[in-house]
Design a protein around this motif. Structure first.
Motif, PDB file in Angstrom:
ATOM      1  N   THR A  72     -16.637  29.738  62.582  1.00 43.85           N
ATOM      2  CA  THR A  72     -15.298  29.819  62.001  1.00 43.85           C
ATOM      3  C   THR A  72     -14.448  28.641  62.461  1.00 43.85           C
ATOM      4  O   THR A  72     -13.779  27.981  61.643  1.00 43.85           O
ATOM      5  N   VAL A  73     -14.476  28.375  63.735  1.00 39.40           N
ATOM      6  CA  VAL A  73     -13.667  27.282  64.256  1.00 39.40           C
ATOM      7  C   VAL A  73     -14.149  25.950  63.683  1.00 39.40           C
ATOM      8  O   VAL A  73     -13.353  25.112  63.243  1.00 39.40           O
ATOM      9  N   LEU A 129     -25.192  28.701  73.005  1.00 37.24           N
ATOM     10  CA  LEU A 129     -24.091  28.857  72.060  1.00 37.24           C
ATOM     11  C   LEU A 129     -22.749  28.711  72.764  1.00 37.24           C
ATOM     12  O   LEU A 129     -21.822  28.082  72.254  1.00 37.24           O
ATOM     13  N   ARG A 130     -22.661  29.334  73.947  1.00 39.85           N
ATOM     14  CA  ARG A 130     -21.424  29.223  74.702  1.00 39.85           C
ATOM     15  C   ARG A 130     -21.123  27.755  75.001  1.00 39.85           C
ATOM     16  O   ARG A 130     -19.988  27.297  74.872  1.00 39.85           O
ATOM     17  N   ASP A 131     -22.158  27.051  75.401  1.00 41.04           N
ATOM     18  CA  ASP A 131     -21.965  25.645  75.722  1.00 41.04           C
ATOM     19  C   ASP A 131     -21.541  24.853  74.488  1.00 41.04           C
ATOM     20  O   ASP A 131     -20.701  23.952  74.568  1.00 41.04           O
ATOM     21  N   SER A 132     -22.139  25.179  73.358  1.00 46.68           N
ATOM     22  CA  SER A 132     -21.757  24.483  72.127  1.00 46.68           C
ATOM     23  C   SER A 132     -20.268  24.644  71.883  1.00 46.68           C
ATOM     24  O   SER A 132     -19.576  23.697  71.506  1.00 46.68           O
ATOM     25  N   TYR A 133     -19.818  25.842  72.076  1.00 45.87           N
ATOM     26  CA  TYR A 133     -18.419  26.117  71.812  1.00 45.87           C
ATOM     27  C   TYR A 133     -17.525  25.340  72.775  1.00 45.87           C
ATOM     28  O   TYR A 133     -16.509  24.761  72.386  1.00 45.87           O
ATOM     29  N   THR A 139     -14.574  18.097  72.888  1.00 45.20           N
ATOM     30  CA  THR A 139     -14.481  16.969  71.964  1.00 45.20           C
ATOM     31  C   THR A 139     -13.073  16.825  71.391  1.00 45.20           C
ATOM     32  O   THR A 139     -12.507  15.726  71.369  1.00 45.20           O
ATOM     33  N   ILE A 140     -12.519  17.920  70.932  1.00 49.98           N
ATOM     34  CA  ILE A 140     -11.152  17.866  70.399  1.00 49.98           C
ATOM     35  C   ILE A 140     -10.209  17.231  71.416  1.00 49.98           C
ATOM     36  O   ILE A 140      -9.432  16.317  71.105  1.00 49.98           O
ATOM     37  N   LEU A 141     -10.308  17.733  72.626  1.00 50.05           N
ATOM     38  CA  LEU A 141      -9.370  17.298  73.653  1.00 50.05           C
ATOM     39  C   LEU A 141      -9.604  15.840  74.051  1.00 50.05           C
ATOM     40  O   LEU A 141      -8.651  15.045  74.175  1.00 50.05           O
TER      41      LEU A 141
END
Lengths: 219, 219, 219, 219
Positions: A72-73, A129-133, A139-141
């Motif tokens: 979703t994000v 998956l947690r790490d991906s998130y 990355t955004i930051l």
DNA sequence: AATGAATGAGACTTCATTCAT
DNA sequence: CATGAATGAAGTCTCATTCAT
């Protein structure tokens, strides 16, 4: 044949949904196959026709829950115009995160709830998956800081931990029907970007000196 | 007689310490009386001389854990000079919160770990303390806003939820030996007060308009 | 303290005896912990205070059963005068074997009954004892042949398999109250040593030739 | 219609073969309908089209297994010339018995394996065949004794139990690829007829006296 | 104050069996 | 003929709890 397949799939979904809901309410060890079965309107033994074990069931729930948020994000960000600024990106990500928690509901709630109670093996399998998130946010930051939209002295990793912590904890108090997702997302983004302090007040040269004056406790 | 009492008290403490440690590691349902007994160097049956049930044990641990944070933060704030500014208050509170989690260690960690796995009855009983702690923060923030040290448009309640969420989640990643408590507290305070955005960048008049432009999802 | 120990030991023995009896009657998979518990006058869960699992229980029974035969036969042979001849040795060994099966009863019977139904791991662990017992007999037979008390052309290994097979099968039909151990032992020894054939009749030169005439089937 | 019947018959055979193999490998209680179905390349539920229950299946396997041995031995004996002597008859019977175990393989092996694990009702139903086989051997032996080819003092019944025990136990160690059926049959026949003892050594008048001297244990 | 032994409830899981399709 | 889906009984094992010693 299609109908047969459909029936199986429907049952499997019913079990999965029931599991998500029950896991969310009672945690991992607190959930019994019987309770899940009751919720799914069949008998405990029948669950095993669809899932080999309790662990396989929780695994499936965790996967869906994590993917829900991650996807979703991801999509929400992808839908933004290329020239979107940080504020938009961050507010969008937060809003998407909260939306996922509401929409996929039980799954994401269950995920937050049981992660940490689940057998090590399963948790490990879910770590990627947690790490991906985490990476997504990092990355955004980092990008924002590179583009000069962030304070140069901000510790991005710590900030990410702060933000994600706050978002994860969200499930403990956010109840549909209360505050609007937008409201929360907007306010959270404001804290993240602007802080609570008054614009002018920001980090005078004296302030850090003062802060440093308090004795440092090293752990 | 005093010695007898003393012996009992010592054992009781040993059991409690063991319980905190084991609950922290395995969660509520994942913890067995036997495991606690092993850790406390006695037999499962003997625990019942000191605590009437598993629930009474977890209750005690939760109480201590909650009090530890509440008291530590309270004292730290009380030790501040009366004219301390928000930055100091907030950074101090964060540092105290983290310190409590480290110092009282097992108890606070156990508290965060098992809250939410524990039978409703016990959780309810622990709510008052949680609320007290929430109030403590709410007061800090409201006061600051009253004194004009915060943006007038900040939603204090949501901000508090954001901050406390981040602090609570802290136990999921904070490991002694890694980052310094001071380091984390300082950075967290910076995010809370100044945000990540560059001072000048803040909330142009256009920005909120833009943000408002995105369709609102109501839950 | 001695009394406490005694109580535990007594219960453990009661469980073991019950297990042997039930395993003997229903085989491995056919035996339930509940049935054993009933026989031992306690509840299924309580067995686990004494034995960690069904497998550990069957293991204990097998060990006792195998040792019983091995030790009984060993002692009986050791008690013979040094100059005892083959007939005595063999008849003694057979008699001891049958005695063990009767005396230790349930254990040896259970052993013969469940060996071959038991999980591979457990069977393997019990193999050493089985091999020891085979060796014991092999030694008796080889010695006899060396001392010239046996036909020089007898295949000792095959003969041992024949004899032990017959002895092991004994549990399928031997019932206390019927034939005497001595009677059986005597007759078996007679077959082993003298065969059924009339002394004079033995292996005429023609006979083997005839036998050889029938076509050999190789497997 | 014939073709339909044929298909059914083929499937039925496939199920039976699979059952024999699986029962042989895992014993009665250790065998599941699912495992049999897998081996037969269909689903568990489908077995019930061919056999009403697990017990009916095992019954069928047992019947075939018992008949196989009984018939094979019977035919082999019938094929002998009318004037065949004991040695030939016995060696032939043994050879036929072993052949059946190898050829019909799974069925006879399964029979030996599960007899004694199977519900009483089924075992009883199978007893008649077992008794027939016992009679067959009893007849051979009694006839031989009548014709004066056996020691007059041999206890035929006990001897039969001895011989059949050894033959039945054979499945525990006989592996195709190792020893030849003929080899084993020849040696077994030699033990049965001639014993292991040296021809001259046989039952001296002193020997029995000695044997009798050892105290008789009555059970 | 502590322990050994036992209990009973309940957990996960397996499996023979049924039945609509 | 065969399968997919479900069931209910039962099995092994765990665990909080009790109680005599």
């Amino acid at each position: 044949m299609t109908r047969k397949l459909a029936k199986s799939a429907i049952s499997q979904k019913r079990v999965l949904d029931a599991a998500a809901k029950i896991f969310r309410d009672y945690g991992y060890a607190g959930t019994t196959m019987r309770t899940i079965a009751d919720e799914a309107n069949l008998k405990a033994g029948s669950i095993y026709y669809h899932y080999k074990s309790k662990d396989e069931l929780i695994s499936a729930v965790l996967d869906i829950g994590m993917h829900a948020v991650l996807d979703t994000v991801n999509s929400a960000l992808a839908a933004l115009p290329a020239d979107a600024d940080v504020r938009q990106r961050i507010e969008t990500a937060i809003r998407a995160h909260l939306s996922a928690i509401i929409d996929i509901g039980d799954y994401t709630l269950a995920t937050r709830r049981v992660i940490g109670q689940v057998p090590e093996a399963i948790r490990a399998q879910n770590m990627r998956l947690r790490d991906s998130y985490a990476s997504l946010w990092q990355t955004i930051l980092v990008d924002a800081q590179k583009r000069g939209e962030f304070r140069a002295d901000a510790n991005i990793t710590l900030s990410r931990l702060f933000i994600l912590g706050a978002l994860n904890w969200t499930v403990e108090w956010f109840k549909p029907g209360g505050r609007t997702i937008d409201e929360v997302a907007h306010e959270f983004a404001a804290v993240v970007l602007d802080g609570l302090g008054k614009p002018g007040n920001t980090k005078s040269e004296a302030a850090p000196a003062k802060a440093r004056a308090t004795p440092r406790i090293t752990v």
